[in-house]
Structures are given as C-alpha cells and as structure tokens.
Design a protein around this motif. Structure first.
Motif, short mmCIF file in Angstrom:
data_model
loop_
_atom_site.label_atom_id
_atom_site.label_comp_id
_atom_site.label_asym_id
_atom_site.label_seq_id
_atom_site.Cartn_x
_atom_site.Cartn_y
_atom_site.Cartn_z
N TRP A 1 0.83 -1.20 0.00
CA TRP A 1 0.00 0.00 0.00
C TRP A 1 0.87 1.25 0.00
O TRP A 1 0.62 2.20 -0.76
N HIS A 2 1.90 1.26 0.84
CA HIS A 2 2.79 2.43 0.91
C HIS A 2 3.61 2.58 -0.37
O HIS A 2 3.83 3.71 -0.83
N GLN A 3 4.03 1.48 -0.93
CA GLN A 3 4.75 1.57 -2.21
C GLN A 3 3.88 2.25 -3.26
O GLN A 3 4.34 3.15 -3.99
N ASP A 4 2.65 1.80 -3.35
CA ASP A 4 1.71 2.38 -4.32
C ASP A 4 1.47 3.86 -4.03
O ASP A 4 1.45 4.69 -4.95
N MET A 5 1.29 4.20 -2.75
CA MET A 5 1.05 5.60 -2.37
C MET A 5 2.19 6.49 -2.83
O MET A 5 1.98 7.55 -3.44
N PHE A 6 3.43 6.09 -2.55
CA PHE A 6 4.58 6.91 -2.93
C PHE A 6 4.71 7.02 -4.45
O PHE A 6 5.19 8.04 -4.96
N ASN A 7 4.26 6.00 -5.17
CA ASN A 7 4.36 6.03 -6.63
C ASN A 7 3.36 6.97 -7.27
O ASN A 7 3.61 7.48 -8.38
N ILE A 8 2.23 7.23 -6.60
CA ILE A 8 1.18 8.00 -7.26
C ILE A 8 0.85 9.33 -6.59
O ILE A 8 0.15 10.15 -7.19
N ILE A 9 1.33 9.59 -5.38
CA ILE A 9 0.91 10.81 -4.69
C ILE A 9 1.32 12.07 -5.44
O ILE A 9 0.64 13.10 -5.37
#
Length: 506
Positions: free
Chosen positions: A448-456
């Motif tokens: 979840w955090h990986q995805d968040m950092f990729n799209i924020i």
C-alpha cells in the motif's frame, strides 16, 4: 392609414418577441428570482424542482447553489437545500428522524414544536427549535425552523430558517410548491485565498513548502513527540528522512504547551497545531462554540495569541478539523444544524488573533473526506469560512482496513480520488493531507505504501502529507486490543517500503 397599421404590427411583433425571449430566458436559466408583489419575490429552482414566495428584503446568495440557495437579511436567514438519497440506505423518513437527534442531544437547543403544515397545497413537516440568545452577538439568530417537503421516499427539499425574532413562517414564506425538474444547476463559485502579511519566516515556509513546492514534503504524527523526542529521531534515522512538519493536538481544556512547542522549534519542526473548540465541563467534554461567540473564552484566546507571538515561528493552525463528521462535538449536526455557528467561531478566533498582531499562523481548513450524516445541511462546503480566513485546504482520508464491519481495504487512489478532484475544482488554495495512514488488517501494508509513494505526486495540488504513526483501539474488548494499527515503524517490510518511498521526495 396603412403606415399606422404597419407600425402597430411592428410594435406588436417586438413586444411579443420580448415577452417570448424573457419567457425563454426564465425557462432556460437554472434559477430565477423575480418580483411577485410589492413585498415578495418568487424564486424558482428548475433543476431541483421547486418554487417559493419569499420576502423581498432577503438577498440571494448562490455561491454553493449545488448544495443550497441562501437568502439573508439583517435578522433573518432562509436556506433551501436539496437531498437525493437514490442508491443509498437513507430515505426521507430517516432524514427526518435522524436529523433531530443532534438537536435532542444538545442541551443548548430545545425543540418547541413539530407539526405538518399546508403551504397553499404543499404539505411540509415543520420542526421549531431555539437556543439562548448570545449577548455578545448583534442580531443573534437563535430561533430556528426546519421545513421538510418530501418529493418521494428518496427526495426531500428542506427550508431552513433562523431569525433574531420568533419565526412567523407564513409571513416569511407564504407559498411553496414542488415543480417538474428540468435543466442542471449552474456551477458554484470557485474560492481562492487572500494574500497575507505573514512574518518573514512564515512567508518563507508558506512560499517554499506550500505555494511554490514542486514536490510533496512529508510530515508525521508521532504520539510521544516531543515529550520523548528521541523516538522521532530514531524513526527519522531508520527511514533516512527528516520530517519538516509534526502534528500536535490541543483543546480549550488544555493550556498552550510552551515546552512542547519550543522543543519542536528547537528541532526545526513546523507544528501542525490542531485545536478543538471543546472544554471539560463538570467532568465531561463539551462543545463551547456558543461560549466562544459570547466572549467567555477571550482570556484563553488572548493568552494563546500572545503565546504564538512569543513563539515567533511558523505554525500550521488547523482549527476544528473533520467538522462534517458527527463524531466531533462541533459538527453542525450536533449544534443546531447551523453551520453559520462554526463559521462564526472560526472568524471570531481568526479576528481576535489578528487584533493581537499574530502573523505566524497559516490557517488550515480541513473537512473529512465524506460527510456523516450525508445530508446537505452537513455538506463540507457549508462550513467554508471565507477566502480571507483560509490559507490552506486540508484533506483527510485513511485506509482503515477491514477490522470493523462495513469498512473495506482501500488503495490510496480509492481513498483520495473521489474528493481530491472535487476540491481541486472548487478551491485555488494550496492543499495538504493533514493526516493519513494505512491500517494493517485487510491487505498488504507495505505494498500500500509503495503504491502511495508512486502516485501521490499525481495529485499536484498536494504539497505536504502528514503520516499518522499511531494506533486505534477497540474499546468494546475488555483487554487492550488494537483495532487499526497505523504504525509505520514496527514491521520491517513496512519500514523498508516507507524508507524507499521517501527517498524520491527528499
């Protein structure tokens, strides 16, 4: 003779054309306000399907016409709100019954009457209520009426009135009727911040981190900070990141924590200072909105203003966040369904600080992602204090996981897409995520955090995002049980994901 007939025919054609044009304009406009008599206007709202007769002393405001049409004079306010509960669990009957709960639960408000009334053929359900008059507020509008017209089991139109004098509803609004719906509402006003005379350090922070920031900077809530500041230092070391913003909470039951603030300043941390307008009264936490407006907390506010002046360092001042959630005591659902009181207390505090010369506060206005209850009178736009009073628009949404019934695991985009783009359309302010995190139950927290950092960074209006490194507990269990684990410093996989993600934002 022929010339006179021709001239008369031309005049008749012009007159007919003008009438037809005016009629066409009236039919194509989403709303119309026209003269009805020497004392009254007629207001027609075609998209929401109603028309009403109102005193012509009332001035119309449709800044947020998609939510409500507002009419106002010196001692009287009339608002008309539309709710459509299609594809939801709500209904007209739930709206009526649930809407009164907040009033019944607040001892400052008293229901004085409830009955059905015929408005020249249209039946409306009226609830009358009132509260004590505030001595410090000129023309305090403390007499209320909610008039609900049910179009169907899933559609209602509510006329909300409040007055400085006892209400004579038939005099204010002698006629109301439902009409056929047509067309769409015109677009709402777009709000934008007013330039402020911040002190030098605050202006530098505002410009660098909010106004002209081309990336996202991350802040953090660490529950032991700054009492045990070494814990934050350990987290920063393990994540290889220096958090420029830290989140602290306070209410009127607690004094300004000078030592805490000075420690944050010493470490170069800008505090997101969250203040709730609540106090402990007779051993119970109570909302004090009315008392603030009556001047009873001026000493506290003046001392707070002087403390901020002495502090002389930038502060992100977040006042009464998540106001459109019924879990907070200052939500209008619990304070007479009157969002004006929230706005008035916000402006009261802002103006008092301004009078005291405070110039290092960046005011952050922060609704919840969804309104609870999801009724128009509780819509987040109804709480907007005005352009002068808001410097930053705050966003809040969590991936709560699925520990509790009804909660579902959400990706970052699922949590933020639905309201970020709405905010971006309505506000020109810089934005920040004032607090957010991912719980452990229900999915893969590190992914979840990986995805968040990729799209924020796709959300280009968001300039600061504050990670919430804490835990929620299940109070229904006899033993201490974590319901939502939002910690980012426990599992090594999560630590690695957060550390790796933060490197792209240094």
């Amino acid at each position: 003779m022929r010339q006179k007939k021709l001239l008369a025919l031309i005049i008749l054609m012009i007159f007919t054309l003008s009438i037809n044009t005016a009629y066409a304009d009236e039919q194509t406009a989403s709303t119309n306000l026209t003269t009805y008599s020497s004392a009254y206007n007629k207001y027609s709202n075609h998209p929401y399907g109603y028309e009403m007769t109102l005193l012509n002393s009332l001035k119309l405001n449709e800044d947020i016409g998609t939510v409500k049409s507002r009419f106002e004079s010196e001692g009287l306010v009339v608002e008309v709100l539309y709710d459509n509960f299609t594809n939801t669990l709500n209904s007209s009957s739930i709206y009526l019954n649930y809407g009164n709960r907040g009033i019944l639960g607040n001892p400052d408000f008293k229901i004085t009457g409830e009955y059905n009334h015929n408005f020249n053929g249209e039946w409306g359900h009226i609830v009358l209520y009132e509260r004590k008059k505030l001595s410090n507020v000129e023309n305090d509008r403390n007499f209320y009426a909610n008039i609900t017209f049910a179009r169907s089991s899933k559609e209602v139109i509510t006329v909300f009135m409040k007055s400085s004098q006892p209400l004579y509803i038939d005099y204010i609004m002698p006629d109301f009727k439902l009409t056929k719906k047509s067309g769409t509402m015109k677009e709402d006003k777009v709000f934008e911040p007013v330039e402020k005379n911040f002190d030098e350090q605050t202006k530098k922070f505002y410009d660098e981190y909010l106004l002209n920031n081309e990336k996202v900077d991350f802040g953090i809530f660490e529950p032991t900070f700054p009492l045990y500041s070494y814990r934050l230092a350990q987290i920063e070391q393990s994540l290889d990141y220096n958090f420029p913003v830290v989140l602290l909470y306070n209410s009127f039951s607690l004094p300004y924590k000078k030592d805490y603030m000075n420690k944050a300043k010493e470490l170069g941390k800008v505090v997101e200072y969250t203040l709730y307008t609540t106090d402990i009264i007779n051993g119970k936490e109570e909302d004090i909105t009315l008392e603030i407006l009556d001047g009873k907390y001026d000493d506290y506010l003046i001392h707070l203003a002087q403390s901020f002046n002495e502090y002389d360092f930038p502060v992100l001042f977040r006042l009464n966040n998540e106001m459109n959630g019924e879990w907070v005591l200052y939500s209008s659902h619990k304070v007479g369904k009157d969002t004006d009181l929230f706005i008035a207390s916000w402006r009261y505090i802002y103006d008092l600080f301004k009078e005291q010369g405070v110039d290092n506060l960046i005011f952050v206005w922060n609704p919840n992602e969804k309104s609870f209850p999801d009724f128009s009178y509780n819509d987040y736009l109804c709480y907007y204090p005005g352009n002068e009073y808001v410097d930053v628009v705050g966003l809040t949404a969590y991936n709560t996981g699925n520990y509790y019934k009804g909660e579902t695991w959400r990706s970052f985009s699922q949590a933020y897409d639905h309201f970020y783009y709405d905010y971006a359309k309505r506000f020109k302010h810089p934005m920040m995520i004032t607090e957010f995190s991912c719980a452990s139950a229900g999915g893969n927290k590190s992914l979840w955090h990986q995805d968040m950092f990729n799209i924020i960074n796709r959300y280009d209006r968001i300039k600061i995002a504050v990670l919430w490194n804490g835990q929620d507990y299940d109070n229904s269990k006899p033993e201490k049980t974590v319901s939502r684990n939002y910690r980012i410093d426990l599992e090594q996989e999560v630590i690695n994901a957060v550390r790796n993600g933060l490197q792209n934002y240094k």
